[in-house]
Design an enzyme around this catalytic site. Structure first.
Site, PDB file in Angstrom:
ATOM      1  N   THR A 185     -36.439  45.232 125.947  1.00 49.90           N
ATOM      2  CA  THR A 185     -35.198  45.608 125.268  1.00 49.90           C
ATOM      3  C   THR A 185     -34.470  46.622 126.144  1.00 49.90           C
ATOM      4  OG1 THR A 185     -36.343  45.335 123.162  1.00 49.90           O
ATOM      5  CG2 THR A 185     -34.221  46.469 123.116  1.00 49.90           C
ATOM      6  N   LYS A 196     -35.553  55.263 122.621  1.00 54.44           N
ATOM      7  CA  LYS A 196     -34.889  54.528 123.713  1.00 54.44           C
ATOM      8  C   LYS A 196     -33.911  53.512 123.123  1.00 54.44           C
ATOM      9  CE  LYS A 196     -36.775  50.881 125.110  1.00 54.44           C
ATOM     10  NZ  LYS A 196     -36.639  49.456 124.877  1.00 54.44           N
ATOM     11  N   LYS A 212     -30.157  41.567 120.277  1.00 49.52           N
ATOM     12  CA  LYS A 212     -31.443  42.262 120.110  1.00 49.52           C
ATOM     13  C   LYS A 212     -31.221  43.708 119.658  1.00 49.52           C
ATOM     14  CE  LYS A 212     -35.599  43.821 120.511  1.00 49.52           C
ATOM     15  NZ  LYS A 212     -36.619  43.590 119.498  1.00 49.52           N
TER      16      LYS A 212
END
Ligand SMILES: NC(=O)c1ccc[n+]([C@@H]2O[C@H](COP(=O)([O-])OP(=O)(O)OC[C@H]3O[C@@H](n4cnc5c(N)ncnc54)[C@H](OP(=O)(O)O)[C@@H]3O)[C@@H](O)[C@H]2O)c1
Length: 295
Positions: free
Chosen positions: A96, A241, A172
Site C-alpha cells: 500500500t 503510514k 486501496k
C-alpha cells in the site's frame, strides 16, 4: 507458469509468495533480512541475495515492502528493479503506497522499457495465506492480463481499476480510510458501552448480527472486545503510514477528510503510548484511556 520474482517477505509477502510457489510458478525470492526466506526456501523457492538476483530472467517481479521509502529503495537504488528488470518485464507493486510514488515509479519503469502494474491487496496475512485476498489491479491492460495467473492463485477476486496504476492506489487507500475510521468508531462505541457496564461481548453480538454483519466489524470488533492487540495482523506503524498516505492524496486533490484527521491523531496517540508494533485496532485502547476506562 510465470517466471516470477518476489521482493519483501514480511507478514504479507511470505503468505503471498507461498501462494505463488504453491500455484506452480517458477519463483525467486529476496528479503533484506534473509532469515525470513527460510520457510519458502524449504518449500522449494530459490533465494536471491539481492534484488537483482530476484529479477534475473523474470517476467514479473512482485514487491511487498512496508512503505514508500522501501519501495523507492528496492526500485531505484543501484541494482534495484529498474536497473535489473529485463525490457518488457513487469514490476507488480502489491504494497500500500502513495499516489505520488506510484506515478513516479511508473514513469521510471516506462523510461527503462519496463511496465509497472499496481496491485494492492485487501485482507490480512491469514487471508493471504488462504489465497482469499481481494486485489485491485491497474496498469496497461496487456500487462494486467499477463498477471492474471498470479492473481488467480493469490486472490479470490480481482477488481480492475483502470489503466493508470495510481487508480488502484486510490481505491486501496479509500478502502483503508473506510476501514480505519470504522475501527476508530468501533473503539468509541465499545467504550460507550463499557461506560454503562455493558460486557463488550453483548455489543459485539448486537453489532455483528445486524446492520454491521460484515468481516470488518466481526474481525476488528472481536479484537477490540477481547483487547487482543498483541495478535498482530497489521501494525499501528503501518496504519499511521496509510493515514498519512490518505491525507496526502486528499491534499493533492484539495479535498478535506475530517474523519481521517481524527483517526490519524488516534494512531499517533497509540504510538506515543508504546503501541507502535501492536495491531492497529489498538486505537480502541486510546479511546478507552480518553474516557478513563483503561490506564
Ligand atoms: N498486514 C496486513 O494486513 C496488510 C494488508 C494489506 C496490505 N498491507 C501492506 O503490505 C505491505 C507490507 O505489509 P506487512 O504487514 O507484510 O509488513 P511487514 O511484516 O512489516 O513487512 C515489511 C517488509 O518490508 C521490507 N522492508 C522494509 N523496509 C525496507 C527497505 N528499506 N528495504 C527493503 N525492504 C524493506 C521488510 O524487510 P525486513 O524483513 O528486512 O524488515 C519486510 O519484508 C505494506 O505496504 C502494508 O501496508 C498489509
Amino acid at each position: 507458469m510465470i517466471r516470477a520474482g518476489f521482493v519483501g517477505l514480511g507478514r504479507m509477502g511470505q503468505a503471498i509468495a507461498g501462494r505463488v510457489l504453491g500455484g506452480g510458478h517458477d519463483l525467486i525470492v529476496h528479503n533484506r533480512t534473509r532469515a525470513k526466506a527460510a520457510d519458502l526456501e524449504a518449500a522449494g523457492a530459490r533465494v536471491a541475495d539481492d534484488v537483482a538476483g530476484a529479477c534475473e530472467a523474470r517476467e514479473v517481479v512482485m514487491t511487498m515492502v512496508a512503505d514508500d521509502a522501501a519501495l523507492r529503495a528496492v526500485t531505484l537504488d543501484p541494482g534495484g528493479l529498474r536497473d535489473s528488470l529485463e525490457a518488457g518485464a513487469i514490476h507488480m507493486v502489491m504494497g500500500t503506497h502513495g499516489v505520488s510514488v506510484v506515478r513516479e515509479l511508473a514513469a521510471a519503469h516506462r523510461e527503462a522499457g519496463q511496465v509497472l502494474v499496481a496491485a494492492p491487496v485487501l485482507g490480512r496475512p491469514d487471508v493471504a495465506a488462504a489465497g482469499k485476498l481481494g486485489i485491485v489491479a491497474a496498469g496497461p491492460p496487456e500487462a494486467v492480463e499477463f498477471c492474471a495467473p498470479l492473481f488467480e492463485v493469490i486472490g479470490r477476486r480481482t477488481f480492475r481499476a483502470g489503466e493508470a496504476p495510481e487508480s488502484a492506489t486510490a481505491v486501496k487507500l479509500t478502502n483503508n480510510f473506510l476501514l480505519g475510521c470504522a475501527i476508530e468508531v468501533m473503539g468509541e462505541a465499545f467504550s460507550l458501552a463499557r461506560s454503562y457496564d455493558v460486557e463488550p461481548e453483548v455489543l459485539f453480538e448486537v453489532m455483528t448480527d445486524g446492520l454491521f454483519a460484515s468481516p470488518a466489524y466481526s474481525v476488528y470488533g472481536r479484537i477490540i472486545a477481547d483487547q487482543s492487540y498483541d495478535d498482530v495482523g497489521f501494525t499501528t506503524t503501518l496504519g499511521l503510514k496509510d493515514a498519512n498516505l490518505i491525507l496526502s492524496a486528499a491534499e493533492l486533490a484539495h479535498l478535506p477528510l475530517p474523519s481521517a484527521s481524527v483517526w490519524r491523531d488516534r494512531l499517533l496517540g497509540a504510538i506515543a503510548h508504546g503501541d507502535a508494533e501492536r495491531d492497529w485496532a489498538v486505537v480502541a485502547r486510546e479511546q478507552a484511556r480518553a474516557g478513563g476506562l483503561d490506564g
